[in-house]
Design an enzyme around this catalytic site. Structure first.
Site, PDB file in Angstrom:
ATOM      1  N   CYS A  84     -55.532  -3.892  18.520  1.00  0.00           N
ATOM      2  CA  CYS A  84     -56.126  -2.812  19.179  1.00  0.00           C
ATOM      3  C   CYS A  84     -57.288  -1.824  19.039  1.00  0.00           C
ATOM      4  CB  CYS A  84     -54.798  -3.178  20.088  1.00  0.00           C
ATOM      5  SG  CYS A  84     -55.594  -2.738  22.120  1.00  0.00           S
ATOM      6  N   HIS A 194     -51.302  -7.167  20.136  1.00  0.00           N
ATOM      7  CA  HIS A 194     -50.561  -6.830  19.441  1.00  0.00           C
ATOM      8  C   HIS A 194     -49.407  -7.622  18.765  1.00  0.00           C
ATOM      9  CE1 HIS A 194     -51.570  -2.526  20.622  1.00  0.00           C
ATOM     10  NE2 HIS A 194     -51.981  -3.297  21.782  1.00  0.00           N
ATOM     11  N   GLU A 196     -47.217  -6.664  16.484  1.00  0.00           N
ATOM     12  CA  GLU A 196     -46.559  -5.747  15.946  1.00  0.00           C
ATOM     13  C   GLU A 196     -45.753  -5.932  17.002  1.00  0.00           C
ATOM     14  OE1 GLU A 196     -49.241  -4.906  17.085  1.00  0.00           O
ATOM     15  OE2 GLU A 196     -49.253  -3.046  18.349  1.00  0.00           O
TER      16      GLU A 196
END
Lengths: 250, 722, 89
Positions: A84, A194, A196
């Protein structure tokens, strides 16, 4: 396997990236003003609003002292993942081609999206198969990927398009629904969604973990590659010989 | 007009000030009094009422009176939380008003040392279908909340939005924040230690919000909205991100004696309150305050509401360390004063004293007024326009409700918020009746917090006592549906002009309902906020007590979901014996053009407490595959919501009477699970149908394709926001 | 010396901000408005104006997606432009 996650003033998802990386290896936070990558095997440039997105997203963070080290690390084949805002920083630093522009809708959108794995041979997608479908959340306002058409053609031809929004899943107007790209060598990857935030079934999907697992695989087997027939294989000799690059220890 | 009247003080208040000062106050002193004694800072018309709320409980570690309240969440951790309003600034400049509202509540939470983990917001606007202004306010406040929350990296995980014409001129923006901290590290705001240094850190001070608390918050909004524009504060989330890390590091290193954030009335209220709590005095040198505008007067520096600033008290030998931490985070920090034993707040410019006030006069001696409540002879609220015929078939009625602005999907709004940062979010908006945020793993389990914010102003307008009781019950029911037990509550009381008897009556009855419901459910109030004078030429807002409730659940893996999960599952209705749904104050009544009046159903609080506990227990045990409380729109809407969320139809048989299908009132839940799983509920459970197919069929009433329900629900608000 | 840098989105790249503004104006009663583009303005005091192009290339603008125009005041107060005018103007 040691991951380093950079923390800029205004970074938001660095602790999330730290947690995700720590599920497959060791992980440390790296302060943007330092000059030391602390011997990490892979660098993650995390999501957020570094420097408040002032001037342009990522424009100021790319000049942090640590980013100079990251550029050197990347040129020597080191593994770098930009998520991002991290993707924005890497494009501003010209470590990745193209630029990220405001979403067509001009609105911030936080939504789970399906991604198609286009290239499973990069250092960050080795644990995937081409054609895999990954369910990963995207949350951004400036994620429309753009590059001039000739550059886009080149990226497609070179296998530098790594992830694409599955049909109907793109929402930001990215050229050719591109969600993530790599450099020519495949050691630097940037993506807007994302991973994560997709490492724990309790918060949604765990598909994002595969990107971190891919990197860990490289550290475990630095010159071990898979399919011999993909176009990116043509670049293999340069990578295979970079024994001090990918997973290099200092 | 006299100077003090211009500043919002009555003649009687001015005389009292002169008496307390033993002389006439000068310009600086008068400005300070006008703010400290404003409704917003002084709670003049609400303080006595608020004292009737229950504030104690075994899990309370910090009650009302500090920057935020806190409850024990186990393993040595506390959750600090609070809700606050930013209504008047949002009506004038919605983006910045909403953004700085978020900024302010974040600061309240990290001012006690807690790291913020979630934001929720409760919004009220006029009718979007007919009011371009309300669409504009909705659009800009949502953008402002998103801008601030997303940029600073705290997840916005829930909220609520209602549209009623009563809010047309006075929108409501209430922001709630929760944070986590080790219980023993909670810091208070009382200044202490004569000779200790007062340090101001954060953004530079400018003219933002000059007179905000007194000019905006305590006055009715007339037509001069545009001319009030310069006084709105501008927020900078990037600055606050640095301020947050800096503050938490200062606390982590145990460098501070006390910490306070600067909110309404800026340096004035922060310093006065710190001094009052510590029973000390403060000398402040405004010449030392870093400024961002030239030529600011001492009183301007004292009342500026520039954002992203904190005040702390530091032992002299620690000042250098404090400045070093601030420098690391690129946050301005300056020693601007000292703690004295004088119990006076003195404002100096260098050596020259320009203001000298007795601290108790500013805070403790602020007048607290009795209200003169009287029920209205007739409702102050107009009937809304009719949009649905009385004879409309149930099918048409359900679609009209599902697509209405108050009930349609909020996805176009919540997708503008980052609900994931922090990696704690186990239930995102529209997945369950409450947001669920995970704590650290504990053995094989993942304990979590649940949070909900609720408050149906229109129903409180019908019946302030029962309406307020319902707000508390609604939160508790929402928590039960995810398997959470309530720990504590925060509330924001949004009302009109309390000097008017019928508003005073609304406020008095609502606080009574709030208190009784909290006592009956065993949920203490740990803090809150009051916003009065929300009325303009068009009349008062609906009385709107907004309740934010935090609860705990033992394992996020068992957190409930609202959508039907599996074809073949049995659908059951769990209902209290006293469940008595009625059309009074309902969404259907509104669509039919009924004014908000009439008594709401009575609630047997003891029974409801038991029913909530039973639902909670069933969710925790894994017996249920879905749980959703029946609220606005009634049973038919609840069933439709379960179908749409789960992507599954259902075939259901219930009493097809209108009051049963569309009536509202506390005490009913739609749950689903394997057949036989409802035994624990005993008589409270009635099997009503089965999950499956691609339509919602309610025998003898309606049958609608899932696709149509989904589309109408998805488009209702989206088309208004496009 | 006080310089002014105008940064514009490159022609050929979708400019949703410009489009949003273009749509909003008629709603307020302003007709006959086309070709709206939204960019950025940076104003700065510089000792060495010769450095401005490099500043723009390296930081102030993203040359991949933006054009920049440097405006420097002449002795008589009028402005000298260096860099392309709005190519769509």
């Amino acid at each position: 396997m040691k991951f380093g996650v950079i923390q800029f003033p205004g970074s938001c998802d660095e602790r999330d990236a730290l947690h995700a990386a720590s599920l497959v290896g060791d992980a440390v936070l790296l302060w943007h003003r330092d000059h030391d990558l602390q011997g990490v095997d892979a660098v993650i440039v995390p999501g957020g609003f570094s420097y408040g997105d002032y001037l342009r997203a990522g424009a100021l963070a790319r000049f942090s002292p640590l980013m100079g080290e990251v550029e050197r690390f990347a040129r020597h084949g080191g593994l770098v993942l930009g998520i991002c805002n991290g993707f924005q920083v890497l494009c501003e630093a010209a470590l990745l081609p193209g630029a990220l522009l405001p979403n067509t809708s001009l609105r911030f959108v936080c939504r789970q999206v399906e991604l198609d794995v286009v290239n499973a041979d990069t250092k960050w997608t080795g644990a995937c198969e081409r054609g895999d479908r990954l369910s990963i959340p995207a949350k951004h306002q400036t994620g429309r990927y753009w590059a001039p058409d000739p550059v886009l053609d080149e990226l497609e031809a070179n296998g530098q398009v790594v992830l694409r929004y599955a049909t109907g899943n793109g929402f930001n107007g990215s050229a050719r629904d591109i969600a993530g790209v790599s450099n020519r060598a495949g050691n630097v990857v940037g993506l807007m969604p994302h991973p994560e935030h997709a490492v724990d079934p309790l918060t949604g999907s765990a598909d994002g973990l595969r990107l971190f697992e891919s990197a860990a695989l490289i550290a475990a087997h630095p010159t071990d590659f898979t399919e011999p027939t993909s176009p990116s294989r043509l670049r293999r000799p340069a990578q295979a010989s970079a024994g001090t690059g990918a997973g290099g220890h200092r | 007009m006299s100077r003090h009247a211009e500043l919002g003080l009555t003649d009687a208040e001015y005389e009292r000030i002169v008496a307390l000062m033993a002389r006439a106050p000068n310009e600086v002193e008068l400005a300070i009094f006008s703010l400290m004694w404003s409704e917003h800072c002084g709670y003049k018309h609400s303080r006595k009422l608020l004292r009737t709320l229950p504030t104690e409980g075994p899990r309370v570690v910090m009650g009302p009176g500090e920057n935020a309240g806190a409850v024990d969440v186990g393993n040595g951790l506390a959750c600090a939380f609070k809700v606050e309003s930013h209504n008047h600034p949002s009506a004038v400049e919605p983006f910045q008003g909403a953004a700085t509202g978020v900024g302010g509540i974040l600061r309240d939470v990290f001012a006690v040392g807690a790291r913020p983990i979630a934001i929720l917001d409760s919004l009220r606007f006029g009718e979007p279908g007919t009011s371009p202004r309300s669409r504009y306010l909705l659009d800009r406040t949502v953008a402002g909340i998103g801008h601030y929350g997303n940029s600073i990296g705290v997840a916005t995980v829930g909220g609520e939005i209602y549209f009623e014409s009563a809010y047309e001129q006075n929108c409501l923006v209430n922001a709630m924040c929760l944070g986590l901290i080790e219980t023993e590290k909670l810091i208070r705001s009382a200044a202490a230690g004569v000779g200790n240094v007062v340090v101001l850190f954060g953004a530079r001070t400018g003219r933002d919000g000059i007179g905000g608390a007194s000019v905006l918050a305590s006055a009715e909004l007339g037509g001069e909205g545009a001319s009030r524009r310069p006084t709105v504060q501008i927020g900078d989330p990037f600055e606050e991100a640095k301020l947050l890390e800096c503050s938490l590091e200062l606390l982590d290193r145990e460098l501070l004696v006390a910490l306070q954030d600067l909110g309404a009335a800026g340096l004035t209220s922060a310093s006065a309150e710190m001094a009052a709590k510590g029973e000390v005095g403060l000398d402040l040198d405004v010449a030392k305050v870093p400024l961002r505008a030239a030529g600011m007067e001492p009183f301007e520096i004292m009342i500026s509401e520039s954002q992203e600033r904190m005040l702390c008290v530091v032992a002299p030998e620690r000042v250098e360390a404090v400045l070093a931490v601030c420098e690391k985070w690129e946050v301005n920090a300056t020693a601007i004063g000292v703690v004295t034993g004088s119990r006076r707040l003195r404002v100096l410019v260098g050596d020259r004293v320009v203001g000298d006030l007795p601290v108790p006069a500013l805070v403790d001696e602020c007048p607290a007024y009795d209200l003169a409540p009287a029920p209205p002879a007739m409702s102050p609220y107009a009937a809304p326009p009719r949009v649905l015929a009385d004879g409309a078939a149930p099918q048409e009625t359900l679609l009209a409700l599902l697509g209405s602005a108050n009930l349609a999907s909020r996805r176009p709004v919540f997708e503008q918020y980052d609900c994931l940062v922090g990696s704690r979010t186990a239930r995102r908006p529209e997945q369950a009746d409450a947001a669920v945020l995970m704590l650290d793993a504990d053995g094989g389990r993942r304990p979590a917090l649940a949070v909900s914010i609720d408050g149906n102003g229109r129903r409180v307008a019908c019946d302030p006592y029962r309406g307020a009781v319902e707000a508390v019950l609604e939160c508790s029911a929402n928590l039960a549906c995810v398997g959470a037990e309530p720990l504590g509550l925060t509330n924001c009381l949004n009302f009109g002009n309390p000097e008017k008897p019928h508003i005073a009556w609304q406020l008095t009855r609502a606080v009574a309902g709030l208190g009784d419901a909290c006592r009956a459910l065993g949920v203490p109030v740990v803090g809150g906020n009051v916003s009065l004078y929300n009325e303009g030429g068009g009349g008062p807002i609906h009385p709107t007590p907004v309740v934010g409730m935090v609860g705990e659940l033992p394992d996020a893996a068992r957190a409930g979901r609202l959508g039907f999960a599996q074809a073949g599952d049995t659908v059951a209705l769990i209902a209290a014996r006293g469940w008595a749904p009625s059309l009074t104050g309902s969404e259907l009544a509104k669509l039919r053009g009924a004014a908000p009046e009439g008594d709401l159903p009575a609630a047997d609080l003891g029974e409801l407490r038991a029913v909530h506990a039973a639902v909670r227990q069933a969710v925790r045990s894994g017996a249920l595959r879905s749980a959703h409380d029946v609220a606005e729109g009634g049973l038919a809407v609840a069933l439709a919501e379960c179908c749409v969320a789960g992507g599954l139809g259902a075939e259901v048989t219930v009493d097809p009477a209108e009051a049963t299908l569309f009536g509202e009132g506390p005490g009913a839940f739609v749950v689903s699970g394997p057949r036989g799983t409802f035994a624990a509920f005993g008589a409270a459970a009635t099997i009503v149908g089965i999950v499956g197919g691609d339509e919602l069929a309610i025998a003898g009433a309606l049958s609608l394709p899932l696709g149509e329900l989904t589309r109408v629900h998805a488009d209702g608000l989206a088309t208004l926001l496009a | 010396m006080r310089a002014r840098v105008l940064i514009r989105p490159k022609a050929g790249i979708l400019d949703p901000q410009g489009q949003a503004v273009e749509r909003a104006l008629p709603a307020l009663g302003f007709e006959g408005v086309r070709n709206v583009h939204v960019g950025r303005l940076v104003e700065l005091d510089v000792e060495d104006p010769a450095q401005l192009p490099a500043m723009c290339e390296q930081l102030l603008a993203n040359p991949l997606v933006e054009d920049f125009q440097i405006q420097r005041p002449d002795a008589d107060g009028s402005h000298q432009n260096e860099g392309p005018d709005d190519p769509r103007g």
